[in-house]
Design a protein around this motif. Structure first.
Motif, short mmCIF file in Angstrom:
data_model
loop_
_atom_site.label_atom_id
_atom_site.label_comp_id
_atom_site.label_asym_id
_atom_site.label_seq_id
_atom_site.Cartn_x
_atom_site.Cartn_y
_atom_site.Cartn_z
N ASN A 14 0.82 -1.22 0.00
CA ASN A 14 0.00 0.00 0.00
C ASN A 14 0.85 1.26 0.00
O ASN A 14 0.40 2.31 -0.47
CB ASN A 14 -0.96 -0.01 1.18
N LYS A 15 2.06 1.17 0.50
CA LYS A 15 2.98 2.32 0.45
C LYS A 15 3.42 2.58 -0.99
O LYS A 15 3.57 3.72 -1.41
CB LYS A 15 4.19 2.03 1.33
N ALA A 16 3.59 1.51 -1.76
CA ALA A 16 4.09 1.62 -3.13
C ALA A 16 2.98 1.74 -4.18
O ALA A 16 3.20 2.31 -5.25
CB ALA A 16 4.96 0.40 -3.47
N VAL A 17 1.80 1.21 -3.88
CA VAL A 17 0.72 1.14 -4.88
C VAL A 17 -0.55 1.74 -4.28
O VAL A 17 -0.99 1.33 -3.21
CB VAL A 17 0.46 -0.33 -5.30
N LYS A 18 -1.13 2.67 -4.99
CA LYS A 18 -2.38 3.30 -4.57
C LYS A 18 -3.53 2.76 -5.41
O LYS A 18 -3.33 2.23 -6.51
CB LYS A 18 -2.30 4.82 -4.74
N VAL A 19 -4.75 2.90 -4.91
CA VAL A 19 -5.94 2.50 -5.67
C VAL A 19 -5.93 3.28 -6.99
O VAL A 19 -5.70 4.49 -7.00
CB VAL A 19 -7.23 2.79 -4.88
N GLY A 20 -6.11 2.55 -8.09
CA GLY A 20 -6.10 3.17 -9.42
C GLY A 20 -4.76 3.04 -10.12
O GLY A 20 -4.66 3.35 -11.31
N ASP A 21 -3.73 2.57 -9.41
CA ASP A 21 -2.42 2.35 -10.05
C ASP A 21 -2.44 1.07 -10.87
O ASP A 21 -3.18 0.13 -10.56
CB ASP A 21 -1.31 2.23 -8.99
N ARG A 22 -1.60 1.03 -11.90
CA ARG A 22 -1.47 -0.16 -12.74
C ARG A 22 -0.43 -1.10 -12.13
O ARG A 22 0.59 -0.66 -11.60
CB ARG A 22 -1.05 0.22 -14.15
N VAL A 23 -0.73 -2.40 -12.20
CA VAL A 23 0.21 -3.43 -11.75
C VAL A 23 0.29 -4.53 -12.81
O VAL A 23 -0.64 -4.72 -13.59
CB VAL A 23 -0.21 -4.06 -10.40
N ARG A 24 1.42 -5.21 -12.84
CA ARG A 24 1.56 -6.41 -13.67
C ARG A 24 1.29 -7.59 -12.76
O ARG A 24 1.89 -7.72 -11.69
CB ARG A 24 2.97 -6.49 -14.24
N TYR A 25 0.40 -8.46 -13.19
CA TYR A 25 0.01 -9.65 -12.42
C TYR A 25 0.43 -10.90 -13.17
O TYR A 25 0.19 -11.03 -14.36
CB TYR A 25 -1.50 -9.66 -12.17
N GLN A 26 1.06 -11.83 -12.45
CA GLN A 26 1.38 -13.14 -13.01
C GLN A 26 0.74 -14.19 -12.11
O GLN A 26 0.94 -14.17 -10.89
CB GLN A 26 2.87 -13.38 -13.11
N SER A 27 0.01 -15.11 -12.72
CA SER A 27 -0.68 -16.15 -11.94
C SER A 27 0.32 -17.06 -11.25
O SER A 27 1.53 -16.94 -11.43
CB SER A 27 -1.60 -16.97 -12.85
N TYR A 28 -0.21 -18.00 -10.50
CA TYR A 28 0.64 -18.96 -9.79
C TYR A 28 1.34 -19.92 -10.73
O TYR A 28 2.29 -20.57 -10.35
CB TYR A 28 -0.19 -19.74 -8.77
#
Length: 74
Positions: A14-28
């Motif tokens: 939460n310190k690095a990413v705010k609501v509305g920020d883009r993230v890269r997601y990789q599944s398990y």
């Protein structure tokens, strides 16, 4: 191997990413695709054991350990 403290993971995410920020997601799956999403909630601890975040366009929550901020690191 000791599991990471989920409360610490949530705080750091939460310190690095705010609501509305883009993230890269990789599944398990180790060879799973990497997809970009936008966060729709702050990270939270699920059931006392896993740091998760909810993403727009993705059903269910995902572990923050599988998310990388676009243009940065957690």
């Amino acid at each position: 191997m000791k599991r990471p403290d989920p409360n610490h993971e949530v705080a750091m995410f939460n310190k690095a990413v705010k609501v509305g920020d883009r993230v890269r997601y990789q599944s398990y799956k180790p060879d799973g695709p990497v997809t970009e999403y936008v966060t729709r909630t702050p990270a939270e601890v699920l059931s006392g054991h896993t740091a998760v975040v909810w993403l727009q366009g993705k059903s269910g929550c995902v572990a923050v350990s599988h998310c990388m901020p676009v243009g940065g690191e957690t």
